[in-house]
Write an enzyme that holds these catalytic residues in place. Structure first.
Site, PDB file in Angstrom:
ATOM      1  N   VAL A  56      -4.075  -8.295  -0.163  1.00  0.00           N
ATOM      2  CA  VAL A  56      -4.524  -8.458   1.460  1.00  0.00           C
ATOM      3  C   VAL A  56      -5.704  -7.507   1.124  1.00  0.00           C
ATOM      4  O   VAL A  56      -5.136  -6.355   0.646  1.00  0.00           O
ATOM      5  CB  VAL A  56      -2.817  -8.522   1.915  1.00  0.00           C
ATOM      6  CG1 VAL A  56      -1.770  -8.944   2.281  1.00  0.00           C
ATOM      7  CG2 VAL A  56      -2.287  -6.526   1.558  1.00  0.00           C
ATOM      8  N   SER A  57      -6.103  -8.085   2.395  1.00  0.00           N
ATOM      9  CA  SER A  57      -7.656  -6.747   2.654  1.00  0.00           C
ATOM     10  C   SER A  57      -7.236  -5.327   2.817  1.00  0.00           C
ATOM     11  O   SER A  57      -7.551  -3.696   2.770  1.00  0.00           O
ATOM     12  CB  SER A  57      -8.261  -7.275   3.729  1.00  0.00           C
ATOM     13  OG  SER A  57      -8.909  -8.870   2.901  1.00  0.00           O
ATOM     14  N   SER A  58      -6.196  -5.239   3.688  1.00  0.00           N
ATOM     15  CA  SER A  58      -5.559  -3.926   4.588  1.00  0.00           C
ATOM     16  C   SER A  58      -4.557  -3.493   4.645  1.00  0.00           C
ATOM     17  O   SER A  58      -3.333  -3.791   4.350  1.00  0.00           O
ATOM     18  CB  SER A  58      -6.484  -3.714   6.208  1.00  0.00           C
ATOM     19  OG  SER A  58      -5.689  -4.431   6.532  1.00  0.00           O
ATOM     20  N   GLN A  61      -2.164  -5.287   6.856  1.00  0.00           N
ATOM     21  CA  GLN A  61      -1.059  -6.093   6.489  1.00  0.00           C
ATOM     22  C   GLN A  61      -0.135  -6.236   5.401  1.00  0.00           C
ATOM     23  O   GLN A  61       0.203  -7.042   4.834  1.00  0.00           O
ATOM     24  CB  GLN A  61      -2.573  -7.113   5.889  1.00  0.00           C
ATOM     25  CG  GLN A  61      -3.430  -7.640   6.641  1.00  0.00           C
ATOM     26  CD  GLN A  61      -5.138  -7.854   6.215  1.00  0.00           C
ATOM     27  OE1 GLN A  61      -5.266  -7.853   5.345  1.00  0.00           O
ATOM     28  NE2 GLN A  61      -5.333  -9.203   6.743  1.00  0.00           N
TER      29      GLN A  61
END
Length: 193
Positions: A56-58, A61
């Site tokens: 996931v990007s961040s 999340q």
């Protein structure tokens, strides 16, 4: 192996394994006694091992990351894969220096890497990675190959996502720089007074 042993090996409940057998998701048969026997996978790539990769990007999340990994585990178990590594990473798909991903890409003991979507592995260059692994006799498996049935549309979505990420990244860094500048100016004013 018996269905109960298979369930234990895969880390799932007997009920789940039984449902998979009933749905035809397992290579298994039933003896006259009622015992269900699951056939061992005979593919050479599984002998090498399977890695599950979730990203996931961040950090906000993190729950999505856990759900993504659980879906990967369920998928691998339904296929009878022998999972040797499970890698979860919080990083941008545009970031080329992801040490956890590099580790599984360069580990020759892994014959198959399973990801949920192409963009979970990388935003760009997916086919290059896939071809390089294929040259080594390894495989990259994507559970859901595309968002649409059109590769051009998928590429367009990837480009738009990339551009939006860069814009948001610039805005965030610009805002941070402005805040730091403002704080420094206030500190200098307070020092002068």
């Amino acid at each position: 192996m018996r269905l109960s042993a298979y369930a234990k090996k895969m880390g799932i409940s007997y009920k789940t394994a039984f449902r998979w057998w009933k749905a035809g998701k397992l290579d298994a048969y039933q003896l006259d006694t009622g015992t269900i026997i699951v056939r061992e996978p005979a593919q050479a790539q599984e002998a090498l091992g399977v890695a599950l990769y979730a990203r996931v990007s961040s950090a906000d999340q993190k729950e999505d990351l856990e759900r993504q990994m659980q879906r990967l585990k369920d998928y691998a178990a339904s296929r009878g894969y022998h999972v040797t590594k499970m890698v979860s990473e919080i990083a941008s798909g545009l970031n080329d220096s992801r040490p956890k991903l590099m580790k599984i890409l360069t580990d020759v003991s892994i014959g198959r890497i399973v990801v949920e979507h192409r963009d979970r592995l990388t935003r760009f260059g997916f086919h290059y990675i896939e071809q390089l692994l294929a040259l080594q006799g390894r495989k990259l498996e994507v559970i859901f190959p595309g968002d649409t049935n059109n590769e051009l549309v998928d590429d367009f979505i990837a480009v738009i996502t990339s551009m939006a990420s860069r814009i948001y990244g610039r805005r965030t860094s610009k805002r941070r720089a402005e805040k730091i500048k403002h704080c420094v100016e206030q500190a200098m004013k307070a020092e002068d007074e």
